[in-house]
Scaffold this active site. Structure first.
Site, PDB file in Angstrom:
ATOM      1  N   LYS A  22       4.742  43.482  -5.592  1.00  0.00           N
ATOM      2  CA  LYS A  22       4.405  42.709  -4.377  1.00  0.00           C
ATOM      3  C   LYS A  22       5.636  42.512  -3.497  1.00  0.00           C
ATOM      4  O   LYS A  22       5.590  42.706  -2.287  1.00  0.00           O
ATOM      5  CB  LYS A  22       3.837  41.343  -4.780  1.00  0.00           C
ATOM      6  CG  LYS A  22       3.723  40.376  -3.615  1.00  0.00           C
ATOM      7  CD  LYS A  22       3.252  39.018  -4.047  1.00  0.00           C
ATOM      8  CE  LYS A  22       4.328  38.052  -4.478  1.00  0.00           C
ATOM      9  NZ  LYS A  22       5.148  37.488  -3.393  1.00  0.00           N
ATOM     10  N   ASN A  23       6.757  42.124  -4.120  1.00  0.00           N
ATOM     11  CA  ASN A  23       7.933  41.784  -3.323  1.00  0.00           C
ATOM     12  C   ASN A  23       8.667  42.999  -2.761  1.00  0.00           C
ATOM     13  O   ASN A  23       9.595  42.849  -1.964  1.00  0.00           O
ATOM     14  CB  ASN A  23       8.903  40.916  -4.133  1.00  0.00           C
ATOM     15  CG  ASN A  23       8.400  39.486  -4.251  1.00  0.00           C
ATOM     16  OD1 ASN A  23       7.382  39.134  -3.654  1.00  0.00           O
ATOM     17  ND2 ASN A  23       9.112  38.677  -5.027  1.00  0.00           N
ATOM     18  N   CYS A 116       7.491  24.205   1.533  1.00  0.00           N
ATOM     19  CA  CYS A 116       6.646  24.892   0.566  1.00  0.00           C
ATOM     20  C   CYS A 116       6.824  24.219  -0.777  1.00  0.00           C
ATOM     21  O   CYS A 116       7.748  23.429  -0.971  1.00  0.00           O
ATOM     22  CB  CYS A 116       6.955  26.377   0.527  1.00  0.00           C
ATOM     23  SG  CYS A 116       8.012  26.935  -0.750  1.00  0.00           S
ATOM     24  N   ARG A 121      13.391  25.950   1.230  1.00  0.00           N
ATOM     25  CA  ARG A 121      13.386  27.379   1.573  1.00  0.00           C
ATOM     26  C   ARG A 121      13.616  27.656   3.066  1.00  0.00           C
ATOM     27  O   ARG A 121      12.729  28.150   3.768  1.00  0.00           O
ATOM     28  CB  ARG A 121      12.092  28.041   1.109  1.00  0.00           C
ATOM     29  CG  ARG A 121      11.974  28.055  -0.389  1.00  0.00           C
ATOM     30  CD  ARG A 121      10.757  28.779  -0.847  1.00  0.00           C
ATOM     31  NE  ARG A 121      10.939  30.214  -0.928  1.00  0.00           N
ATOM     32  CZ  ARG A 121      10.049  31.030  -1.474  1.00  0.00           C
ATOM     33  NH1 ARG A 121       8.935  30.559  -1.959  1.00  0.00           N
ATOM     34  NH2 ARG A 121      10.281  32.313  -1.537  1.00  0.00           N
ATOM     35  N   ASP A 304      11.497  33.833 -10.715  1.00  0.00           N
ATOM     36  CA  ASP A 304      10.055  34.097 -10.705  1.00  0.00           C
ATOM     37  C   ASP A 304       9.468  34.247 -12.108  1.00  0.00           C
ATOM     38  O   ASP A 304       8.254  34.403 -12.252  1.00  0.00           O
ATOM     39  CB  ASP A 304       9.752  35.355  -9.871  1.00  0.00           C
ATOM     40  CG  ASP A 304       9.829  35.081  -8.377  1.00  0.00           C
ATOM     41  OD1 ASP A 304       9.983  33.910  -7.997  1.00  0.00           O
ATOM     42  OD2 ASP A 304       9.742  36.050  -7.590  1.00  0.00           O
ATOM     43  N   ARG A 396      -2.367  35.554  -5.095  1.00  0.00           N
ATOM     44  CA  ARG A 396      -1.357  36.016  -4.129  1.00  0.00           C
ATOM     45  C   ARG A 396      -0.490  37.122  -4.718  1.00  0.00           C
ATOM     46  O   ARG A 396       0.038  37.943  -3.970  1.00  0.00           O
ATOM     47  CB  ARG A 396      -0.453  34.844  -3.706  1.00  0.00           C
ATOM     48  CG  ARG A 396      -1.136  33.849  -2.803  1.00  0.00           C
ATOM     49  CD  ARG A 396      -0.142  32.841  -2.297  1.00  0.00           C
ATOM     50  NE  ARG A 396       1.057  33.525  -1.853  1.00  0.00           N
ATOM     51  CZ  ARG A 396       2.272  32.986  -1.820  1.00  0.00           C
ATOM     52  NH1 ARG A 396       2.456  31.749  -2.184  1.00  0.00           N
ATOM     53  NH2 ARG A 396       3.295  33.691  -1.404  1.00  0.00           N
TER      54      ARG A 396
HETATM   55  C1  UD1 Z   1      12.365  35.999  -2.590  1.00  0.00           C
HETATM   56  C2  UD1 Z   1      11.088  36.356  -3.296  1.00  0.00           C
HETATM   57  C3  UD1 Z   1      10.673  35.234  -4.241  1.00  0.00           C
HETATM   58  C4  UD1 Z   1      11.809  34.867  -5.188  1.00  0.00           C
HETATM   59  C5  UD1 Z   1      13.107  34.625  -4.410  1.00  0.00           C
HETATM   60  C6  UD1 Z   1      14.311  34.458  -5.329  1.00  0.00           C
HETATM   61  C7  UD1 Z   1       9.942  37.807  -1.739  1.00  0.00           C
HETATM   62  C8  UD1 Z   1       8.817  37.984  -0.781  1.00  0.00           C
HETATM   63  N1  UD1 Z   1      10.061  36.595  -2.300  1.00  0.00           N
HETATM   64  O1  UD1 Z   1      12.100  34.827  -1.814  1.00  0.00           O
HETATM   65  O2  UD1 Z   1       9.535  35.667  -4.976  1.00  0.00           O
HETATM   66  O3  UD1 Z   1      11.478  33.700  -5.880  1.00  0.00           O
HETATM   67  O4  UD1 Z   1      13.384  35.744  -3.540  1.00  0.00           O
HETATM   68  O5  UD1 Z   1      14.444  35.535  -6.171  1.00  0.00           O
HETATM   69  O6  UD1 Z   1      10.682  38.732  -2.018  1.00  0.00           O
HETATM   70  N2  UD1 Z   1      18.268  30.244   1.389  1.00  0.00           N
HETATM   71  C9  UD1 Z   1      18.932  29.547   2.368  1.00  0.00           C
HETATM   72  N3  UD1 Z   1      18.845  29.979   3.658  1.00  0.00           N
HETATM   73  C10 UD1 Z   1      18.126  31.079   4.012  1.00  0.00           C
HETATM   74  C11 UD1 Z   1      17.450  31.794   3.005  1.00  0.00           C
HETATM   75  C12 UD1 Z   1      17.546  31.349   1.685  1.00  0.00           C
HETATM   76  O7  UD1 Z   1      19.587  28.538   2.087  1.00  0.00           O
HETATM   77  O8  UD1 Z   1      18.087  31.428   5.190  1.00  0.00           O
HETATM   78  C13 UD1 Z   1      18.348  29.789  -0.041  1.00  0.00           C
HETATM   79  C14 UD1 Z   1      16.984  29.341  -0.576  1.00  0.00           C
HETATM   80  O9  UD1 Z   1      16.710  27.997  -0.271  1.00  0.00           O
HETATM   81  C15 UD1 Z   1      17.153  29.573  -2.059  1.00  0.00           C
HETATM   82  C16 UD1 Z   1      18.072  30.796  -2.122  1.00  0.00           C
HETATM   83  O10 UD1 Z   1      18.664  30.913  -0.840  1.00  0.00           O
HETATM   84  O11 UD1 Z   1      17.809  28.486  -2.663  1.00  0.00           O
HETATM   85  C17 UD1 Z   1      17.378  32.088  -2.459  1.00  0.00           C
HETATM   86  O12 UD1 Z   1      16.231  32.247  -1.642  1.00  0.00           O
HETATM   87  P1  UD1 Z   1      15.764  33.655  -1.114  1.00  0.00           P
HETATM   88  O13 UD1 Z   1      16.421  34.740  -1.885  1.00  0.00           O
HETATM   89  O14 UD1 Z   1      15.895  33.690   0.361  1.00  0.00           O
HETATM   90  O15 UD1 Z   1      14.210  33.647  -1.464  1.00  0.00           O
HETATM   91  P2  UD1 Z   1      13.107  34.402  -0.654  1.00  0.00           P
HETATM   92  O16 UD1 Z   1      13.691  35.613  -0.030  1.00  0.00           O
HETATM   93  O17 UD1 Z   1      12.359  33.436   0.201  1.00  0.00           O
END
Ligand code: UD1
Length: 419
Positions: A22-23, A116, A121, A304, A396
């Site tokens: 999915k990801n 969320c 996030r 995850d 999902r």
């Molecule tokens: C992706 C995955 C999700 C997984 C996560 C971590 C997808 C669609 N989703 O989510 O299943 O749980 O990676 O492996 O691929 N952060 C910030 N600022 C930002 C972005 C992130 O502070 O702009 C922080 C987040 O709050 C979190 C950390 O970075 O603590 C990691 O998040 P991130 O890797 O961005 O998760 P997603 O990409 O949303």
């Protein structure tokens, strides 16, 4: 609303095929917006998030023709540059259209994802990166409005290795003038899959799957055919299902190397593990041994799989400590596991799990995608019947989960529920 009913304590045995990831599918689908021509994508998981991304692409004006696990997308007809709130609120990964729309059309309007269940996030790192590449970003009325007269390659140092942030910036940099370097990039295998797809379309991306990714901008991308990589989280979930039921489960069509951190933990708690080039088989021990797990960005233990691991530690011999380092408040499954008899105390990012000999079936509620997978595993291990509501979370990210579990010998039913 539907619910899933599981009668536990059936040893799971047999083989199950991993679905497409999915990801990886989500950014690959979003990246079709970067150029014209037909993109034929196969091994697409039939899960709700993928359907949502396809709906979003259609809404933007793309032609999306899906046939089972295959889709052909053509974005030559895109007319709208806006991802509306109603879609983004159901799937945060909708934000992945921001980079490609901005790079190809010079403009994008995407609803802010908002809160969320697993913590704040934010998307600040995505936006800071776009600004570095030369975009102006405006936040108003709950929407992100990004605009550029032409992106330019830059060096971007990410404060945190964000997965979708890295993907968004790679996509934007593909059509930027010159070279972009992303430092402290996330190294998840799904990012490499996206880069492979984009390179097949004519992009020039090097170092995906390392912490330093270099992208040489090109003027345009063409159509291509691509097969999505296997889902490592789904794979891990079925392996842990084999463990909690004292069973013997083989997942095939997977990439064992993507699950090294899980495999070493399963071995540590007593599993017998056999790997081939594309399959993993685990035989559960008589009693699972307690162990400590800390989640980290890849190649660390994936957040995850944290809820699933916690379900397993709930019935282990001894006390385990789980530390969640990636997301705040990713312990919403704890009160539900406690209702099933688990002994868990949470202190900030640490959860102490005292193994109990037996969980008992109960009515529980899913709170997010992976939490619901944790509840399914706990239900498989529990004495008696468990009813899980809000299973749309599960849909999902897990393709035909009841069929797959039934194929391994589980007693699982889906039925309408009043709540
Ligand atoms: C992706 C995955 C999700 C997984 C996560 C971590 C997808 C669609 N989703 O989510 O299943 O749980 O990676 O492996 O691929 N952060 C910030 N600022 C930002 C972005 C992130 O502070 O702009 C922080 C987040 O709050 C979190 C950390 O970075 O603590 C990691 O998040 P991130 O890797 O961005 O998760 P997603 O990409 O949303």
């Amino acid at each position: 609303m539907t619910r899933i009913t599981i009668t536990g304590r059936r040893q799971l045995t047999g083989q199950v095929r991993a679905a497409g990831a999915k990801n990886a599918a989500l950014p690959i689908l979003a990246s079709t917006l970067l150029g014209g021509g037909d993109c034929q994508i196969t091994n697409l998981p039939q899960v709700r998030d993928v359907a949502t991304m396809n709906t979003l692409l259609s809404l933007l004006g793309a032609s999306v023709k899906q046939d089972g696990n295959k889709v052909v997308i053509n974005t030559d007809t895109v007319q709208s540059l806006e991802a509306p709130y109603d879609l983004v609120k159901t799937m945060r990964a909708s934000v992945l259209v921001l980079g490609p729309l901005l790079a190809r059309f010079g403009e994008a309007i995407v609803s802010l994802p908002g809160g969320c269940a697993i913590g704040p996030r934010p998307v600040n790192l995505h936006l800071d990166g776009f600004k570095k590449l030369g975009a102006t970003i405006e936040l108003a009325h709950g929407y992100i409005r990004a605009h550029t007269t032409g992106l330019k390659g830059q060096r971007i140092d990410l404060e945190t290795p964000t997965v979708t942030g890295t993907e968004n910036l790679i996509m934007a940099a593909c059509l930027a003038k010159g070279t972009t370097i992303i430092n402290n990039a996330a190294m998840e295998p799904e990012i490499e899959d996206l880069a492979n797809f984009l390179n097949t379309r004519g992009a020039n991306i090097m170092g995906a799957a390392t912490g330093r990714i270099m992208i040489e901008g090109v003027s345009q991308l063409h159509g291509a055919e691509y097969t999505v990589m296997p889902d490592r989280i789904e794979t891990g979930t079925y392996l842990i299902a084999g463990m909690v039921t004292g069973g013997d489960v083989e997942v095939h069509h997977c990439i064992p190397g993507h699950l090294d951190s899980l495999i070493s933990k399963l071995r540590e708690c007593g599993a017998e593990v056999h790997e081939t080039t594309d399959s993993i088989r685990i035989k559960a021990p008589k009693r699972i041994q307690a162990l400590d797990v800390q989640t980290f960005p890849y190649p660390g233990f994936p957040t995850d799989l944290q809820a699933q691991m916690m379900a397993m530690m709930s019935v282990a011999d001894g006390t385990s400590v789980i530390t969640e380092n990636v997301f705040e408040s990713r312990y919403l499954h704890v009160p539900e596991l406690q209702r099933m008899g688990a002994s868990i105390t949470v202190d900030g990012s640490r959860a102490v799990v005292k193994g109990v000999p037996q969980l008992t079936g109960a009515q529980v509620m899913a709170s997010d995608l992976r939490a619901s997978a944790g509840l399914v595993l706990a239900a498989l291990a529990a004495e008696g019947e468990t009813q899980i509501t809000r299973v749309y979370h599960l849909e999902r990210g897990y393709e035909r989960i009841e069929d797959k579990l039934q194929g391994l010998g589980a007693i699982v039913h889906r039925e309408p529920a009043s709540a």
